[in-house]
Design a protein around this motif. Structure first.
Motif, mmCIF file in Angstrom:
data_model
loop_
_atom_site.group_PDB
_atom_site.id
_atom_site.type_symbol
_atom_site.label_atom_id
_atom_site.label_comp_id
_atom_site.label_asym_id
_atom_site.label_seq_id
_atom_site.Cartn_x
_atom_site.Cartn_y
_atom_site.Cartn_z
ATOM 1 N N GLU A 148 -37.547 0.131 -16.825
ATOM 2 C CA GLU A 148 -38.308 0.021 -18.061
ATOM 3 C C GLU A 148 -39.744 -0.405 -17.784
ATOM 4 O O GLU A 148 -40.687 0.103 -18.410
ATOM 5 N N LYS A 170 -43.006 1.801 -18.820
ATOM 6 C CA LYS A 170 -44.018 1.288 -19.734
ATOM 7 C C LYS A 170 -45.408 1.308 -19.103
ATOM 8 O O LYS A 170 -46.408 1.469 -19.798
ATOM 9 N N GLY A 184 -46.396 5.320 -18.976
ATOM 10 C CA GLY A 184 -46.401 6.149 -20.179
ATOM 11 C C GLY A 184 -45.730 5.446 -21.327
ATOM 12 O O GLY A 184 -45.302 4.288 -21.227
ATOM 13 N N GLU A 185 -45.629 6.125 -22.442
ATOM 14 C CA GLU A 185 -44.989 5.548 -23.616
ATOM 15 C C GLU A 185 -43.477 5.565 -23.429
ATOM 16 O O GLU A 185 -42.895 6.564 -23.023
ATOM 17 N N TYR A 186 -42.852 4.429 -23.714
ATOM 18 C CA TYR A 186 -41.394 4.348 -23.587
ATOM 19 C C TYR A 186 -40.863 3.521 -24.745
ATOM 20 O O TYR A 186 -41.388 2.447 -25.057
ATOM 21 N N LYS A 187 -39.812 4.036 -25.369
ATOM 22 C CA LYS A 187 -39.164 3.354 -26.477
ATOM 23 C C LYS A 187 -37.756 2.962 -26.053
ATOM 24 O O LYS A 187 -37.027 3.764 -25.480
ATOM 25 N N SER A 209 -34.424 5.179 -25.432
ATOM 26 C CA SER A 209 -34.724 6.604 -25.291
ATOM 27 C C SER A 209 -34.314 7.078 -23.896
ATOM 28 O O SER A 209 -34.091 6.272 -22.993
#
Length: 437
Positions: free
Chosen positions: A209, A213, A216-219, A222
């Motif tokens: 994680e 992060k 790039g964008e990480y939710k 996901s």
């Protein structure tokens, strides 16, 4: 203490099956000589450092010399692979043998060299500087457990891999009373557990994680694919490759979240198990540990039945080396060939110890290896004799590929020869060579 881990919401993907669609695939095992070398080059390092520490604790004042006769009975105490005297004489750049000046009796004495003492000082500084980092790593390891506690005996087994000093119970734990406490074990009478005092949410972020992060964008929840690094000449069946591609697209569940709601033997449960092992190995300063340690850890973390297969089903993530008469699990992404991608200060000093151990070998050492039984050859033979089902992976790859790899690894570190002290050598003090060219 904050409340125990919250339950992750179920995040199904409409186009991907959450249960296994390629049941019990047989994945080939291919030797990776670079990662085998990672394991091999630390041969004898732990007993070497134990012997060094014995010298400095038994003779704290310079020149730290001890009579030759006093180190003779230390083989079992320090887990040495041969007689203490023979072991000391393997490392002329680390230990010297001298005779005291008259009128003292001519009893040989052994003392550490200045180079060894200098490295010891650097080791103490590295351990002191990384004290808080290692404490965070240990805290995160405990935070992987649903009960926020692990047996102290298991932590002691992982001490070397975590970079903790031998006396960490007295030297490290008291410095962090807001992190750790010891308590009576709930499962074994007379045993102690190491328990989390305060659960730090800011640390409950996995290496996967954290990297996602940063790049790039990480939710949370996901899909997140594990980095894959397959060895040379590795071939994967098309059906397995298809299954792996689908498995990589499944939602990523943090190892710090509970996976108890996942259906056992499902692909999603397996991805969570892999994330737990991936995080555990990421917390170790050498990005590797013996497979038995991971198995014990998995049992104490309450991983679902069959969790051991996750290590062997994903050779692009984990490599299992059978060198040094054991199985060692290496996190592939932690290495670029045989070199650590991120070298912890303690590992840097350890590698310098390894270099010192291989300096100043006596003439004729290399020639003797042909007369000496190779422990690694014997070990490989033992593994070859095992049933494939018992080992849970196939030996895939031939001698021709290994010869190519030998040529490719000619730029390895300049580690000289070190001889194997073993009963199979028929009494000879031989050397199994880790040749650095």
């Amino acid at each position: 203490m904050q409340s125990l881990r919250r339950r992750l919401p179920s995040i199904p993907h409409p186009s991907l099956p959450l249960h296994r669609n390629f049941v019990d695939a047989r994945i080939p095992w291919v030797r990776d000589r670079a990662l085998d070398h990672v394991v091999e080059k630390e041969r004898y390092l732990l007993p070497f450092l134990s012997l060094k520490d014995h010298f400095l604790s038994s003779s704290p004042s310079p020149p730290h010399s001890l009579p030759l006769s006093s180190i003779t009975p230390l083989k079992s105490q320090l887990s040495l692979p041969c007689r203490a005297v023979e072991f000391v004489r393997l490392f002329p750049s680390a230990f010297t043998e001298t005779l005291p000046a008259p009128p003292l009796p001519p009893v040989p004495e052994i003392r550490p060299t200045e180079e060894l003492l200098s490295l010891h000082e650097e080791e103490l500084q590295a351990v002191a500087l990384s004290d808080s980092d290692v404490a965070d790593r240990l805290l995160k390891l405990l935070m992987l457990s649903p009960s926020r506690r692990l047996p102290l005996r298991l932590v002691e087994r992982l001490r070397w891999d975590l970079g903790l000093p031998g006396d960490f119970v007295r030297s490290v734990l008291p410095k962090y009373p807001d992190y750790f406490c010891t308590s009576a074990s709930k499962s074994k009478h007379g045993e102690l557990d190491l328990e989390v005092v305060f659960y730090r949410r800011d640390l409950a972020v996995s290496a996967m994680e954290s990297y996602a992060k940063r790049t790039g964008e990480y939710k949370t929840g996901s899909p997140l694919a594990f980095p894959l690094h397959f060895p040379r000449n590795f071939k994967l069946d098309k059906k397995v490759r298809t299954w792996l591609d689908q498995w990589q697209k499944l939602p990523y569940l943090s190892p710090y979240e509970s996976g108890s709601h996942l259906k056992p033997k499902s692909d999603l449960a397996e991805k969570w198990v892999v994330s737990v092992f991936h995080e555990a190995l990421s917390l170790l300063i050498g990005k590797k540990t013996e497979k038995s340690n991971l198995v014990l850890l998995g049992e104490k973390l309450g991983l679902p039945p069959g969790f051991k297969r996750a290590i062997l089903q994903h050779p692009g993530i984990f490599y299992v080396s059978n060198k040094l008469r054991t199985e060692t699990v290496v996190l592939r992404e932690g290495y670029r060939r045989h070199l650590l991608v991120e070298k912890h200060p303690v590992m840097d000093v350890r590698y310098r110890y390894v270099h010192l151990m291989h300096k100043g070998k006596p003439a004729g050492t290399r020639g003797e290896k042909k007369k000496t039984a190779s422990v690694d050859e014997e070990t490989d033979a033992q593994f070859d004799d095992l049933d494939v089902e018992d080992r849970e992976f196939d030996d895939y790859g031939g001698d021709e590929e290994e010869e190519d790899d030998d040529e490719e690894e000619s730029d390895d570190d300049n580690y000289g020869d070190i001889e194997v002290c073993d009963s199979v050598s028929k009494g000879l003090l031989g050397l199994k060579v880790l040749e650095g060219r």
